[in-house]
Structures are given as structure tokens and as C-alpha cells.
Design a protein around this motif. Structure first.
Motif, PDB file in Angstrom:
ATOM      1  N   HIS A  96      -0.891  49.759 -74.868  1.00 18.66           N
ATOM      2  CA  HIS A  96       0.375  49.020 -74.794  1.00 18.66           C
ATOM      3  C   HIS A  96       1.552  49.847 -75.302  1.00 18.66           C
ATOM      4  O   HIS A  96       2.695  49.386 -75.253  1.00 18.66           O
ATOM      5  N   ARG A  99       5.631  49.696 -74.500  1.00 16.61           N
ATOM      6  CA  ARG A  99       6.205  48.380 -74.209  1.00 16.61           C
ATOM      7  C   ARG A  99       7.133  47.967 -75.348  1.00 16.61           C
ATOM      8  O   ARG A  99       6.997  48.439 -76.474  1.00 16.61           O
ATOM      9  N   THR A 100       8.025  47.047 -75.049  1.00 10.92           N
ATOM     10  CA  THR A 100       8.770  46.432 -76.140  1.00 10.92           C
ATOM     11  C   THR A 100       7.802  45.600 -76.967  1.00 10.92           C
ATOM     12  O   THR A 100       6.762  45.142 -76.475  1.00 10.92           O
ATOM     13  N   ALA A 103       7.122  42.184 -75.494  1.00  9.84           N
ATOM     14  CA  ALA A 103       6.216  42.170 -74.349  1.00  9.84           C
ATOM     15  C   ALA A 103       4.768  42.280 -74.803  1.00  9.84           C
ATOM     16  O   ALA A 103       3.883  41.583 -74.276  1.00  9.84           O
ATOM     17  N   THR A 104       4.496  43.142 -75.770  1.00 11.32           N
ATOM     18  CA  THR A 104       3.132  43.298 -76.272  1.00 11.32           C
ATOM     19  C   THR A 104       2.620  41.988 -76.868  1.00 11.32           C
ATOM     20  O   THR A 104       1.496  41.554 -76.582  1.00 11.32           O
ATOM     21  N   ASN A 106       3.646  38.943 -76.270  1.00  7.37           N
ATOM     22  CA  ASN A 106       3.497  37.897 -75.257  1.00  7.37           C
ATOM     23  C   ASN A 106       2.271  38.121 -74.381  1.00  7.37           C
ATOM     24  O   ASN A 106       1.593  37.161 -73.984  1.00  7.37           O
ATOM     25  N   ILE A 107       1.962  39.383 -74.060  1.00  9.77           N
ATOM     26  CA  ILE A 107       0.779  39.675 -73.254  1.00  9.77           C
ATOM     27  C   ILE A 107      -0.486  39.221 -73.979  1.00  9.77           C
ATOM     28  O   ILE A 107      -1.371  38.584 -73.394  1.00  9.77           O
ATOM     29  N   ASP A 116       3.229  31.331 -72.722  1.00 10.04           N
ATOM     30  CA  ASP A 116       4.096  32.269 -73.418  1.00 10.04           C
ATOM     31  C   ASP A 116       4.221  31.917 -74.897  1.00 10.04           C
ATOM     32  O   ASP A 116       4.215  30.735 -75.280  1.00 10.04           O
ATOM     33  N   TYR A 195      14.140  45.042 -69.069  1.00  6.62           N
ATOM     34  CA  TYR A 195      12.751  45.255 -68.666  1.00  6.62           C
ATOM     35  C   TYR A 195      12.264  46.559 -69.287  1.00  6.62           C
ATOM     36  O   TYR A 195      12.802  47.627 -69.005  1.00  6.62           O
ATOM     37  N   ASN A 199       8.245  49.225 -66.322  1.00  6.04           N
ATOM     38  CA  ASN A 199       9.366  49.137 -65.399  1.00  6.04           C
ATOM     39  C   ASN A 199      10.197  50.428 -65.509  1.00  6.04           C
ATOM     40  O   ASN A 199      10.376  50.959 -66.605  1.00  6.04           O
TER      41      ASN A 199
END
Length: 286
Positions: A96, A99-100, A103-104, A106-107, A116, A195, A199
Motif C-alpha cells: 500500500h 497511497r494516501t 485511502a489505505t 478505507n481499503i 467506508d 486522487y 492514479n
């Protein structure tokens, strides 16, 4: 001669130099490295329809490229996630990387609960993760990072930071550990993007901040999703395998070249630059 780890070019796939060349006379050995660079550049030009790479800027990831900080990040992520009943191993944290933080979180939350995480939960967990990270000793510069940056600046190229990190402690240390290298107006962090990696937005923004086109820059990354982002932005992307990942993971992510370390990239920088300078004549050759 002792065996050397050589850079690897992708088809996109792997182009490895046979072991027999590890024991070649040094002139042939270095020529073989140069050929790897030429083939990788030629492939990139064909795939993207460019005539050349006119290098003006080098876009660097931060964690695992400039700082040897990923072991601390992996430990902090694992510790804090477990504290909240979320499961993220130290090994998975490397996948990961880039990633922000939002984002990590939430995943992992979606994987366990099928929905979420709330913004408040994300903010709280990331604050705890940052606090846990800061309990570790200050991460050292990655060996070879300062030296390759000095070469880049001496050649009049523009270094640009493109990181998914919002870790204030590391961002604040950039000026101390890499004095005179990175200007704030040429940094892209988690605070700048909508993003994050994979992305291409962060690297496209990096190009914009440097005032260059995709074929006027290269990316230096150590994370699979960072490599994906650089490749998706259409930039020649170099992976440096500074962590525990199998090199094939970085090649499969789309790296144009793979080095075993930042020191290896630094040691071969002049040969890489020579190959890039020669790219005008590579476009229509196999």
C-alpha cells in the motif's frame, strides 16, 4: 570478479543480463549495462510514440527512495490498525506504500466491514499512525539518495518530490537532510491531490509543477502503486527495490528499469544519462 546486481529492463517483462556476464572484463560488463538502458529507453519511445527523452526533471518518491523510512511506516500501520481491530500486516503495508493514508485506511476497513470508514475515523486512525511513526528514531537518508541528487542538480536538472505521504515530520526533515534540493513549489504531497497513487494525478501534477512534459522527466519509485502511477502518467519510470518485495512485483507494475538500490542507481547515473542523451537516434531502431 564478484557477482554484481545489474539493473533490469522490462519487456514490459524482465530483461536480465545472464550470470556469465558478471565475470566479463569490466569494459564489456559496463557496456552490457549501457545496452540494458538503451533497450529500455527504446522500448519506452516505441510504446509512447516519442522521438526522444529530453531530460529536464527527475520526480522522486520520498519513503523508501529518499528516506529509509518504510520499516517504520509498516510497523506503525500494523500496530495502529490492530489497535482498532483492523488487520494489516507489516508485509502488506509495503504493497500500500504510496497511497494516501486515508485511502489505505478505507481499503482495509472496507475489506473487513464492507463499508467506508467515516471521515472522523480516518482522521483519528491516521493521527494515531503518525504519532506511532514518530516514536521511532529519525529515519536515515537512503544510501545513494543524496549523492544522486547532487549529480542531478549539477547537471541543471530539476528535482521534484511526489509523495503520497502527509507525514509532517518527514516533510519537515527534507530541507535538513537534502538542503537546497527541493523547493516547496515543486512538491506534491497527500495534501495536494484528490486522487493518490496509483492514479497518475500526483505525477501529472509533478510534471505541471516542474513545467515539463512526460518525455522530459523520469520517475524514481520503490512502491508498486507508485510505479503504476508513474507509468500511467506516461513517464519513463525507474523502480528501486529498497524493500522486501519480490522484484517481479515492481516489474509487473510497469517499471521501465529496475535497480536493486538507490546506491546502484547513483553508481550507474552517468551511464543512464548517456543513454538518455543518445535517445534521439533510438526511435525507429529495434
Amino acid at each position: 570478479m564478484a557477482a554484481h546486481k545489474l539493473p533490469c529492463a522490462t519487456p514490459k517483462g524482465c530483461f536480465l543480463i545472464p550470470n556469465s556476464l558478471f565475470y566479463s572484463p569490466i569494459s564489456n560488463f559496463l557496456f552490457s549495462i549501457y545496452q540494458v538502458f538503451k533497450e529500455a529507453i527504446s522500448r519506452y519511445l516505441r510504446e509512447h510514440g516519442y522521438d526522444n527523452i529530453r531530460l529536464k526533471a527527475v520526480l522522486f518518491d520520498m519513503d523508501g527512495v529518499l528516506f529509509n523510512s518504510m520499516p517504520y511506516h509498516a510497523d506503525a500501520w500494523h500496530t495502529v490498525m490492530e489497535r482498532h481491530g483492523l488487520h494489516l500486516s507489516r508485509e502488506e503495508a509495503y504493497m500500500h506504500e504510496g497511497r494516501t493514508g486515508a485511502a489505505t485506511i478505507n481499503i482495509v476497513y472496507q475489506r473487513q466491514y464492507g463499508k467506508d470508514a467515516t471521515p472522523e475515523m480516518i482522521e483519528s486512525i491516521y493521527a494515531e499512525k503518525s504519532e506511532e511513526f514518530n516514536r521511532h528514531p529519525e529515519p536515515e537518508r537512503m544510501p545513494g539518495a543524496w549523492e544522486v541528487l547532487q549529480k542531478i542538480k549539477a547537471e541543471g536538472l530539476t528535482p521534484v518530490l511526489v509523495t503520497g505521504s502527509g507525514q509532517h515530520s518527514l516533510l519537515d526533515r527534507l530541507a535538513h537532510n537534502f538542503p537546497g534540493m527541493f523547493q516547496r513549489e515543486r512538491m506534491v504531497t497527500a495534501f495536494d491531490v484528490k486522487y493518490g497513487k496509483p492514479n497518475p494525478e500526483p505525477y501529472l501534477m509533478g510534471l505541471e509543477k516542474a513545467g515539463v512534459k512526460a518525455n522530459e522527466a523520469i520517475v524514481v519509485e520503490n512502491a508498486p502503486i507508485g510505479v503504476q502511477a508513474g507509468a500511467a502518467a506516461g513517464i519513463f519510470t525507474i523502480a528501486v527495490n529498497t524493500g522486501p518485495l519480490d522484484r517481479q512485483v515492481l516489474l509487473d507494475a510497469g517499471a521501465d528499469l529496475l535497480f536493486p538500490s538507490m546506491q546502484a542507481l547513483c553508481d550507474d547515473w552517468e551511464r543512464l544519462q548517456t543513454a538518455l542523451d543518445a535517445s534521439n537516434s533510438l526511435r525507429h531502431k529495434d
